[in-house]
Design a protein around this motif. Sequence first.
Motif, PDB file in Angstrom:
ATOM      1  N   ALA A  82       0.841  -1.192   0.000  1.00 30.94           N
ATOM      2  CA  ALA A  82       0.000   0.000   0.000  1.00 30.94           C
ATOM      3  C   ALA A  82       0.881   1.249   0.000  1.00 30.94           C
ATOM      4  CB  ALA A  82      -0.935  -0.004   1.202  1.00 30.94           C
ATOM      5  N   VAL A  83       0.506   2.250  -0.799  1.00 30.57           N
ATOM      6  CA  VAL A  83       1.439   3.360  -1.036  1.00 30.57           C
ATOM      7  C   VAL A  83       0.729   4.708  -1.036  1.00 30.57           C
ATOM      8  CG1 VAL A  83       1.267   3.238  -3.563  1.00 30.57           C
ATOM      9  CG2 VAL A  83       3.372   4.089  -2.506  1.00 30.57           C
ATOM     10  N   THR A  84       1.438   5.710  -0.556  1.00 31.71           N
ATOM     11  CA  THR A  84       1.006   7.099  -0.597  1.00 31.71           C
ATOM     12  C   THR A  84       2.229   7.910  -1.014  1.00 31.71           C
ATOM     13  OG1 THR A  84      -0.074   8.852   0.684  1.00 31.71           O
ATOM     14  CG2 THR A  84       1.519   7.481   1.860  1.00 31.71           C
ATOM     15  N   ALA A  85       2.168   9.219  -0.856  1.00 35.98           N
ATOM     16  CA  ALA A  85       3.332  10.066  -1.169  1.00 35.98           C
ATOM     17  C   ALA A  85       3.473  11.129  -0.096  1.00 35.98           C
ATOM     18  CB  ALA A  85       3.190  10.717  -2.538  1.00 35.98           C
ATOM     19  N   LEU A  86       4.724  11.425   0.261  1.00 38.55           N
ATOM     20  CA  LEU A  86       5.043  12.469   1.225  1.00 38.55           C
ATOM     21  C   LEU A  86       6.165  13.310   0.649  1.00 38.55           C
ATOM     22  CD1 LEU A  86       4.760  13.775   4.031  1.00 38.55           C
ATOM     23  CD2 LEU A  86       6.352  12.051   4.902  1.00 38.55           C
ATOM     24  N   ARG A  87       5.932  14.620   0.565  1.00 38.04           N
ATOM     25  CA  ARG A  87       6.901  15.550  -0.029  1.00 38.04           C
ATOM     26  C   ARG A  87       7.276  15.113  -1.438  1.00 38.04           C
ATOM     27  NH1 ARG A  87      11.020  16.298   5.180  1.00 38.04           N
ATOM     28  NH2 ARG A  87       9.428  17.009   6.655  1.00 38.04           N
ATOM     29  N   GLY A  88       6.294  14.576  -2.165  1.00 39.28           N
ATOM     30  CA  GLY A  88       6.511  14.171  -3.544  1.00 39.28           C
ATOM     31  C   GLY A  88       7.238  12.868  -3.715  1.00 39.28           C
TER      32      GLY A  88
ATOM     33  N   THR B 282      -7.595  17.808  14.648  1.00 37.39           N
ATOM     34  CA  THR B 282      -8.299  17.512  13.402  1.00 37.39           C
ATOM     35  C   THR B 282      -7.629  18.244  12.253  1.00 37.39           C
ATOM     36  OG1 THR B 282      -9.849  19.336  13.754  1.00 37.39           O
ATOM     37  CG2 THR B 282     -10.523  17.159  14.544  1.00 37.39           C
ATOM     38  N   GLY B 283      -7.889  17.772  11.044  1.00 40.16           N
ATOM     39  CA  GLY B 283      -7.332  18.401   9.853  1.00 40.16           C
ATOM     40  C   GLY B 283      -8.028  17.864   8.622  1.00 40.16           C
ATOM     41  N   GLN B 284      -7.462  18.145   7.479  1.00 42.87           N
ATOM     42  CA  GLN B 284      -8.038  17.624   6.240  1.00 42.87           C
ATOM     43  C   GLN B 284      -7.510  16.217   5.988  1.00 42.87           C
ATOM     44  OE1 GLN B 284      -6.426  19.422   2.517  1.00 42.87           O
ATOM     45  NE2 GLN B 284      -5.220  20.743   3.905  1.00 42.87           N
ATOM     46  N   PRO B 285      -8.215  15.395   5.191  1.00 41.56           N
ATOM     47  CA  PRO B 285      -7.760  14.027   4.930  1.00 41.56           C
ATOM     48  C   PRO B 285      -6.332  13.991   4.391  1.00 41.56           C
ATOM     49  CG  PRO B 285     -10.015  14.282   4.189  1.00 41.56           C
ATOM     50  CD  PRO B 285      -9.539  15.650   4.596  1.00 41.56           C
ATOM     51  N   GLY B 286      -5.501  13.139   5.023  1.00 37.84           N
ATOM     52  CA  GLY B 286      -4.103  13.018   4.632  1.00 37.84           C
ATOM     53  C   GLY B 286      -3.160  13.895   5.431  1.00 37.84           C
TER      54      GLY B 286
ATOM     55  N   LEU C 151       0.997  17.026   4.360  1.00 38.59           N
ATOM     56  CA  LEU C 151      -0.035  16.228   3.731  1.00 38.59           C
ATOM     57  C   LEU C 151       0.536  15.008   3.024  1.00 38.59           C
ATOM     58  CD1 LEU C 151      -2.377  18.914   2.133  1.00 38.59           C
ATOM     59  CD2 LEU C 151      -2.946  17.354   3.988  1.00 38.59           C
ATOM     60  N   LEU C 152      -0.157  13.878   3.200  1.00 43.28           N
ATOM     61  CA  LEU C 152       0.105  12.700   2.385  1.00 43.28           C
ATOM     62  C   LEU C 152      -0.846  12.743   1.204  1.00 43.28           C
ATOM     63  CD1 LEU C 152       0.317   9.984   5.199  1.00 43.28           C
ATOM     64  CD2 LEU C 152       2.174  11.274   4.169  1.00 43.28           C
ATOM     65  N   ALA C 153      -0.358  12.251   0.058  1.00 42.19           N
ATOM     66  CA  ALA C 153      -1.171  12.313  -1.166  1.00 42.19           C
ATOM     67  C   ALA C 153      -1.004  11.032  -1.953  1.00 42.19           C
ATOM     68  CB  ALA C 153      -0.754  13.521  -2.026  1.00 42.19           C
ATOM     69  N   SER C 154      -1.815  10.892  -3.043  1.00 39.80           N
ATOM     70  CA  SER C 154      -1.645   9.694  -3.850  1.00 39.80           C
ATOM     71  C   SER C 154      -0.299   9.684  -4.537  1.00 39.80           C
ATOM     72  CB  SER C 154      -2.698   9.571  -4.911  1.00 39.80           C
ATOM     73  OG  SER C 154      -3.455  10.466  -5.092  1.00 39.80           O
ATOM     74  N   SER C 155       0.233   8.452  -4.715  1.00 43.13           N
ATOM     75  CA  SER C 155       1.536   8.285  -5.356  1.00 43.13           C
ATOM     76  C   SER C 155       1.347   7.687  -6.724  1.00 43.13           C
ATOM     77  CB  SER C 155       2.414   7.353  -4.508  1.00 43.13           C
ATOM     78  OG  SER C 155       3.540   6.959  -5.222  1.00 43.13           O
ATOM     79  N   GLN C 156       2.113   8.151  -7.670  1.00 35.75           N
ATOM     80  CA  GLN C 156       2.038   7.616  -9.036  1.00 35.75           C
ATOM     81  C   GLN C 156       3.090   6.554  -9.284  1.00 35.75           C
ATOM     82  OE1 GLN C 156      -0.600   8.513 -10.796  1.00 35.75           O
ATOM     83  NE2 GLN C 156      -1.082   9.763  -9.007  1.00 35.75           N
ATOM     84  N   ASN C 157       3.905   6.213  -8.266  1.00 35.45           N
ATOM     85  CA  ASN C 157       4.983   5.240  -8.444  1.00 35.45           C
ATOM     86  C   ASN C 157       4.479   3.824  -8.219  1.00 35.45           C
ATOM     87  OD1 ASN C 157       6.828   7.307  -8.912  1.00 35.45           O
ATOM     88  ND2 ASN C 157       7.212   7.590  -6.729  1.00 35.45           N
TER      89      ASN C 157
END
Length: 335
Positions: free
Chosen positions: A233-239, A276-280, A329-335
């Motif tokens: 399972a993967v996400t992205a942090l700082r690109g 609390t914060g926004q998702p990710g 923020l964590l975001a979707s990863s394209q790798n």
Amino acid sequence: MKLVFFGTPDFAVPTLEKLLSRSDFQVLGVVTQPDKRRGRGNALIPSPVKTLALTHQLPIWQPDRIKKDPQTLSELAQLNADAFVVVAYGQILSPAILEMPRLGCINVHGSILPKYRGAAPIQWSLYHGDTQTGITTMLMDAGMDTGAMLLKDYTPIHLFDTAHDIAQRLANLGADLLVQTLWGLERQEIQPIPQNSDEATYAPLIQKADYQLDWSKTAIALHNQIRAFFPNAVTALRGQSLKIMATAPLDPMARSQLPPELNTLLDREELLLTATGQPGEIVSLIKGWGPVIQTGEGLLLLQQVQLAGKKPQSGWDLVNGIRANLGELLASSQN
């Protein structure tokens, strides 16, 4: 009882080991997938089942497409086996193969059929948050996991079990259940039960897109996805790509299953669960544990992660190593 074993991955190995350890079975040979090229050297690597078969000097067949290989089919037919045992082989067997053995082709399937027919029953069971799974032995027919059911055995799924954990448990469970099944059929003590296709669900092959984490999902849904597709399972942090390998949902419903020392800390530091914060978004940093992420509903603690090109590390080591900050923020990863 004379048997031919069809299987390929680690999941199939305990069943073959069980059959080889018993004097009441004779394994005439093994059918497994062709060797695959892996690693930096692109070397041909045998399947785990083939590796075990070689140590026992068993005959081995590795057809690219067994249905289209007349020599393999002829040789299998000449063995006059009592049963073909099939555990995660990886190819569809033709009606001609299914009719060869006297007792039929017996499959060891990693779910409670008719639920989760298909290639990845363990992963999808975890993904959907099931609290129980098991093994079904089945008399194979020409369909995809549609044959008549023989015996079943069950095991609970705990909150922190991964697909790897469940696969190991079910592999051992399946080995024992198969022995009961073979002798139950031989003694005509088992009545095959047709499946109710109206109750069937499908467990397809896992795709790369299934690994992508969507932080708008609930904390428990993300936790289930991460453990189902462990360790990918993967996400992205700082690109940069970041694999999430172990998490803990900080949810009231899950609190009783969290490690006691973490529960004690959460009880003492109530502010850790009020941010609390926004998702990710990283909304809290739990010393000694790791970053806490806001999801679409609830908070998720990252316990083990892996940056691209690095070794797995604890969530807290990630925080210290990259000097993670609240609000990132964590975001979707394209790798």
